[in-house]
Write an enzyme that holds these catalytic residues in place. Structure first.
Site, PDB file in Angstrom:
ATOM      1  N   ASP A  35       0.841  -1.203   0.000  1.00  0.00           N
ATOM      2  CA  ASP A  35       0.000   0.000   0.000  1.00  0.00           C
ATOM      3  C   ASP A  35       0.873   1.249   0.000  1.00  0.00           C
ATOM      4  O   ASP A  35       2.057   1.186   0.339  1.00  0.00           O
ATOM      5  CB  ASP A  35      -0.852   0.038   1.278  1.00  0.00           C
ATOM      6  N   LYS A  56      -3.910   2.717  -4.205  1.00  0.00           N
ATOM      7  CA  LYS A  56      -4.992   3.024  -5.139  1.00  0.00           C
ATOM      8  C   LYS A  56      -5.269   4.508  -5.186  1.00  0.00           C
ATOM      9  O   LYS A  56      -5.303   5.150  -4.154  1.00  0.00           O
ATOM     10  CB  LYS A  56      -6.260   2.274  -4.716  1.00  0.00           C
ATOM     11  N   MET A 169     -10.507   6.735   8.301  1.00  0.00           N
ATOM     12  CA  MET A 169     -10.681   7.430   7.016  1.00  0.00           C
ATOM     13  C   MET A 169     -11.710   8.553   7.123  1.00  0.00           C
ATOM     14  O   MET A 169     -12.496   8.769   6.198  1.00  0.00           O
ATOM     15  CB  MET A 169     -11.132   6.442   5.922  1.00  0.00           C
TER      16      MET A 169
END
Ligand SMILES: C[S@@+](CC[C@H](N)C(=O)[O-])C[C@H]1O[C@@H](n2cnc3c(N)ncnc32)[C@H](O)[C@@H]1O
Length: 252
Positions: A35, A56, A169
Protein backbone atom coordinates in the site's frame (compact mmCIF):
# COMPACT_ATOMS: atom_id res chain seq x y z
CA UNK A 1 3.20 -25.27 -8.76
CA UNK A 2 1.75 -22.10 -7.32
CA UNK A 3 3.23 -20.18 -4.39
CA UNK A 4 1.42 -18.70 -1.42
CA UNK A 5 0.15 -15.14 -1.16
CA UNK A 6 0.48 -13.82 2.38
CA UNK A 7 -1.76 -10.88 3.28
CA UNK A 8 0.45 -9.32 5.90
CA UNK A 9 -0.48 -6.58 8.37
CA UNK A 10 2.22 -3.90 8.35
CA UNK A 11 0.86 -2.23 11.50
CA UNK A 12 0.57 1.54 11.91
CA UNK A 13 4.03 2.47 10.66
CA UNK A 14 6.73 1.72 13.25
CA UNK A 15 8.68 -1.31 11.98
CA UNK A 16 9.09 -2.75 15.48
CA UNK A 17 5.32 -3.10 15.76
CA UNK A 18 5.31 -5.80 13.09
CA UNK A 19 4.63 -9.32 14.30
CA UNK A 20 7.59 -11.73 14.29
CA UNK A 21 5.80 -13.72 11.58
CA UNK A 22 5.36 -10.63 9.39
CA UNK A 23 9.05 -9.75 9.71
CA UNK A 24 10.07 -13.33 8.84
CA UNK A 25 7.84 -13.44 5.76
CA UNK A 26 9.12 -10.07 4.56
CA UNK A 27 12.65 -11.46 4.79
CA UNK A 28 11.63 -14.53 2.76
CA UNK A 29 9.47 -12.71 0.19
CA UNK A 30 10.41 -12.68 -3.47
CA UNK A 31 7.78 -10.08 -4.35
CA UNK A 32 6.02 -7.55 -2.09
CA UNK A 33 2.95 -5.64 -3.26
CA UNK A 34 2.45 -2.80 -0.82
CA UNK A 35 0.00 0.00 0.00
CA UNK A 36 0.98 3.65 -0.33
CA UNK A 37 1.23 4.23 3.43
CA UNK A 38 3.83 1.55 4.19
CA UNK A 39 6.97 3.13 5.69
CA UNK A 40 10.49 2.70 4.30
CA UNK A 41 11.56 1.10 7.62
CA UNK A 42 9.04 -1.69 7.12
CA UNK A 43 9.82 -2.14 3.42
CA UNK A 44 13.55 -2.40 4.12
CA UNK A 45 12.87 -5.72 5.89
CA UNK A 46 11.99 -7.20 2.49
CA UNK A 47 15.65 -7.06 1.51
CA UNK A 48 15.59 -9.50 -1.40
CA UNK A 49 12.09 -8.81 -2.71
CA UNK A 50 10.95 -6.88 -5.72
CA UNK A 51 8.76 -4.15 -4.18
CA UNK A 52 5.73 -3.07 -6.13
CA UNK A 53 3.58 -0.13 -4.92
CA UNK A 54 -0.12 -0.73 -5.55
CA UNK A 55 -1.62 2.25 -3.69
CA UNK A 56 -4.99 3.02 -5.14
CA UNK A 57 -5.81 6.44 -6.50
CA UNK A 58 -8.99 7.63 -4.91
CA UNK A 59 -12.05 7.42 -7.12
CA UNK A 60 -10.63 4.51 -9.15
CA UNK A 61 -10.81 1.84 -6.47
CA UNK A 62 -12.81 -0.81 -8.29
CA UNK A 63 -10.61 -0.93 -11.38
CA UNK A 64 -7.43 -0.74 -9.31
CA UNK A 65 -8.59 -3.59 -7.06
CA UNK A 66 -9.26 -5.91 -9.99
CA UNK A 67 -5.80 -5.10 -11.35
CA UNK A 68 -4.17 -5.84 -7.96
CA UNK A 69 -6.04 -9.16 -7.64
CA UNK A 70 -4.75 -10.27 -11.03
CA UNK A 71 -1.18 -9.21 -10.33
CA UNK A 72 -1.20 -11.19 -7.07
CA UNK A 73 -2.43 -14.34 -8.83
CA UNK A 74 0.14 -13.91 -11.62
CA UNK A 75 2.97 -13.42 -9.09
CA UNK A 76 2.00 -16.60 -7.23
CA UNK A 77 2.53 -18.59 -10.44
CA UNK A 78 6.22 -17.69 -10.57
CA UNK A 79 7.19 -17.25 -6.90
CA UNK A 80 6.80 -19.29 -3.74
CA UNK A 81 6.45 -16.38 -1.25
CA UNK A 82 4.40 -13.40 -2.37
CA UNK A 83 3.57 -10.79 0.26
CA UNK A 84 0.65 -8.40 -0.02
CA UNK A 85 1.54 -5.83 2.63
CA UNK A 86 -1.34 -3.79 4.02
CA UNK A 87 -1.38 -0.98 6.58
CA UNK A 88 -2.55 -1.87 10.10
CA UNK A 89 -4.46 -5.15 10.10
CA UNK A 90 -5.42 -6.60 6.70
CA UNK A 91 -8.89 -7.63 7.90
CA UNK A 92 -9.99 -4.12 8.85
CA UNK A 93 -10.94 -1.66 6.09
CA UNK A 94 -8.29 -3.25 3.89
CA UNK A 95 -10.21 -4.94 1.06
CA UNK A 96 -8.77 -8.27 2.17
CA UNK A 97 -11.95 -10.12 1.26
CA UNK A 98 -11.74 -9.20 -2.43
CA UNK A 99 -8.16 -10.45 -2.66
CA UNK A 100 -8.75 -13.63 -0.66
CA UNK A 101 -11.80 -14.70 -2.64
CA UNK A 102 -10.21 -13.89 -6.01
CA UNK A 103 -7.08 -15.91 -5.19
CA UNK A 104 -8.94 -18.85 -3.64
CA UNK A 105 -11.24 -19.06 -6.66
CA UNK A 106 -8.12 -19.54 -8.79
CA UNK A 107 -6.63 -22.19 -6.53
CA UNK A 108 -3.93 -19.89 -5.07
CA UNK A 109 -3.06 -20.54 -1.41
CA UNK A 110 -3.65 -17.50 0.82
CA UNK A 111 -2.64 -16.89 4.41
CA UNK A 112 -3.37 -13.83 6.52
CA UNK A 113 -0.95 -12.42 9.09
CA UNK A 114 -2.59 -9.97 11.49
CA UNK A 115 -1.16 -6.55 12.28
CA UNK A 116 -1.64 -3.82 14.87
CA UNK A 117 -4.60 -1.76 13.75
CA UNK A 118 -4.56 2.04 13.97
CA UNK A 119 -7.08 2.20 16.84
CA UNK A 120 -4.89 0.04 19.06
CA UNK A 121 -1.67 1.84 18.10
CA UNK A 122 -3.30 5.22 18.79
CA UNK A 123 -4.66 4.01 22.14
CA UNK A 124 -1.21 2.80 23.14
CA UNK A 125 0.24 6.22 22.32
CA UNK A 126 -2.46 8.08 24.26
CA UNK A 127 -2.23 5.76 27.24
CA UNK A 128 -6.05 5.72 27.33
CA UNK A 129 -7.85 2.40 27.31
CA UNK A 130 -10.64 2.07 24.75
CA UNK A 131 -12.56 0.16 27.41
CA UNK A 132 -11.64 2.09 30.56
CA UNK A 133 -13.52 0.42 33.39
CA UNK A 134 -16.44 2.51 34.61
CA UNK A 135 -16.59 4.55 31.38
CA UNK A 136 -16.67 2.13 28.46
CA UNK A 137 -17.60 -1.47 27.81
CA UNK A 138 -18.22 -1.33 24.07
CA UNK A 139 -16.10 -0.15 21.14
CA UNK A 140 -17.09 0.53 17.53
CA UNK A 141 -14.59 0.57 14.68
CA UNK A 142 -16.28 2.45 11.84
CA UNK A 143 -15.73 4.42 8.67
CA UNK A 144 -18.14 6.75 6.91
CA UNK A 145 -16.27 5.99 3.66
CA UNK A 146 -18.04 3.87 1.07
CA UNK A 147 -16.85 3.22 -2.47
CA UNK A 148 -18.91 4.41 -5.43
CA UNK A 149 -21.86 2.10 -5.97
CA UNK A 150 -21.69 0.51 -2.49
CA UNK A 151 -24.65 0.79 -0.13
CA UNK A 152 -24.21 3.26 2.75
CA UNK A 153 -23.26 1.96 6.17
CA UNK A 154 -24.89 2.44 9.58
CA UNK A 155 -21.76 4.02 11.01
CA UNK A 156 -23.66 6.80 12.84
CA UNK A 157 -25.90 4.28 14.64
CA UNK A 158 -22.84 2.20 15.56
CA UNK A 159 -21.02 5.20 17.04
CA UNK A 160 -24.12 6.15 19.01
CA UNK A 161 -24.53 2.62 20.33
CA UNK A 162 -20.91 2.22 21.48
CA UNK A 163 -19.18 3.83 24.47
CA UNK A 164 -15.99 4.48 22.49
CA UNK A 165 -15.61 4.78 18.72
CA UNK A 166 -12.65 4.80 16.37
CA UNK A 167 -13.48 6.47 13.06
CA UNK A 168 -11.17 5.43 10.24
CA UNK A 169 -10.68 7.43 7.02
CA UNK A 170 -12.73 10.30 8.43
CA UNK A 171 -10.31 13.20 8.88
CA UNK A 172 -11.14 14.74 5.50
CA UNK A 173 -14.84 14.72 6.33
CA UNK A 174 -14.68 16.12 9.85
CA UNK A 175 -17.42 18.69 9.28
CA UNK A 176 -19.90 16.13 7.91
CA UNK A 177 -18.99 13.59 10.62
CA UNK A 178 -19.50 16.05 13.49
CA UNK A 179 -22.78 17.31 11.97
CA UNK A 180 -24.15 13.78 11.40
CA UNK A 181 -23.32 12.61 14.92
CA UNK A 182 -24.64 15.72 16.68
CA UNK A 183 -27.83 15.65 14.61
CA UNK A 184 -28.32 11.99 15.57
CA UNK A 185 -28.07 12.84 19.27
CA UNK A 186 -24.40 12.53 20.22
CA UNK A 187 -23.67 15.38 22.66
CA UNK A 188 -21.63 18.18 21.06
CA UNK A 189 -19.46 18.13 24.20
CA UNK A 190 -18.32 14.51 23.66
CA UNK A 191 -14.52 14.41 23.97
CA UNK A 192 -12.50 13.38 20.93
CA UNK A 193 -8.84 12.61 20.28
CA UNK A 194 -7.48 13.18 16.79
CA UNK A 195 -4.39 11.04 16.30
CA UNK A 196 -2.24 11.47 13.20
CA UNK A 197 0.66 9.17 12.25
CA UNK A 198 0.27 7.02 15.37
CA UNK A 199 3.47 5.12 16.28
CA UNK A 200 5.72 7.35 14.12
CA UNK A 201 8.08 10.10 15.32
CA UNK A 202 5.92 12.74 13.58
CA UNK A 203 2.77 11.68 15.48
CA UNK A 204 0.36 14.50 16.42
CA UNK A 205 -2.38 14.27 19.04
CA UNK A 206 -5.14 16.83 19.48
CA UNK A 207 -7.95 16.71 22.02
CA UNK A 208 -11.20 18.61 21.49
CA UNK A 209 -14.95 18.23 21.71
CA UNK A 210 -17.03 16.74 18.90
CA UNK A 211 -18.37 20.22 18.12
CA UNK A 212 -14.80 21.55 17.63
CA UNK A 213 -13.64 18.59 15.49
CA UNK A 214 -14.06 20.47 12.14
CA UNK A 215 -11.72 23.22 13.38
CA UNK A 216 -8.77 20.86 13.92
CA UNK A 217 -6.15 20.75 11.20
CA UNK A 218 -3.99 17.81 10.20
CA UNK A 219 -0.67 17.71 8.37
CA UNK A 220 -1.88 15.18 5.80
CA UNK A 221 -0.80 11.89 7.45
CA UNK A 222 -3.20 9.02 8.18
CA UNK A 223 -5.50 10.20 10.94
CA UNK A 224 -7.89 8.49 13.30
CA UNK A 225 -10.77 10.09 15.18
CA UNK A 226 -11.33 8.56 18.61
CA UNK A 227 -14.46 9.56 20.44
CA UNK A 228 -15.95 8.86 23.84
CA UNK A 229 -16.03 9.71 27.55
CA UNK A 230 -12.77 7.79 28.10
CA UNK A 231 -11.01 10.90 26.66
CA UNK A 232 -12.69 13.36 29.08
CA UNK A 233 -9.76 13.47 31.51
CA UNK A 234 -7.14 13.90 28.77
CA UNK A 235 -9.24 16.67 27.19
CA UNK A 236 -9.48 18.54 30.53
CA UNK A 237 -5.71 18.24 30.99
CA UNK A 238 -5.07 19.51 27.44
CA UNK A 239 -7.36 22.50 28.04
CA UNK A 240 -5.64 23.26 31.37
CA UNK A 241 -2.21 23.10 29.69
CA UNK A 242 -3.33 25.50 26.95
CA UNK A 243 -4.68 27.94 29.57
CA UNK A 244 -1.43 27.82 31.53
CA UNK A 245 0.57 28.46 28.35
CA UNK A 246 -1.76 31.35 27.41
CA UNK A 247 -1.35 32.94 30.87
CA UNK A 248 2.44 32.47 30.73
CA UNK A 249 2.66 34.14 27.31
CA UNK A 250 0.62 37.14 28.58
CA UNK A 251 2.97 37.72 31.54
CA UNK A 252 5.28 40.71 31.04
C1 LIG B 1 -7.73 2.18 4.46
S1 LIG B 1 -7.76 2.36 6.22
C2 LIG B 1 -6.78 0.99 6.66
C3 LIG B 1 -6.84 0.63 8.12
C4 LIG B 1 -5.84 -0.44 8.49
N1 LIG B 1 -6.18 -1.69 7.86
C5 LIG B 1 -5.73 -0.63 10.01
O1 LIG B 1 -6.06 -1.70 10.50
O2 LIG B 1 -5.28 0.32 10.67
C6 LIG B 1 -6.68 3.74 6.44
C7 LIG B 1 -7.05 4.56 7.67
O3 LIG B 1 -6.51 3.97 8.86
C8 LIG B 1 -6.16 4.96 9.79
N2 LIG B 1 -4.71 4.89 10.04
C9 LIG B 1 -3.85 4.03 9.47
N3 LIG B 1 -2.61 4.18 9.98
C10 LIG B 1 -2.70 5.16 10.90
C11 LIG B 1 -1.76 5.79 11.78
N4 LIG B 1 -0.49 5.44 11.82
N5 LIG B 1 -2.22 6.77 12.60
C12 LIG B 1 -3.51 7.16 12.59
N6 LIG B 1 -4.44 6.58 11.78
C13 LIG B 1 -4.04 5.61 10.96
C14 LIG B 1 -6.55 6.31 9.16
O4 LIG B 1 -7.88 6.61 9.57
C15 LIG B 1 -6.50 5.98 7.69
O5 LIG B 1 -7.32 6.86 6.93
Amino acid sequence: MSGTVYLVGAGPGAADLLTVRAARLLGEAEVVFHDALITEDVLSLASKAEKIPVGKRSGRHATAQRFINKRLADAARGHSVVVRLKGGDPMLFGRAHEEISYLQARGVRVEVVPGVTAALAASAELGVSLTRRGAARTVALVTPRVAAGERGSHWVASVLAADTAAIYMGAGEALAIAAALIEAGKPASTPIALVEDASLPEMRVQYATLEALPRLATAGGPTLILLGEVYREALSEAVATLRRRGQASQRP
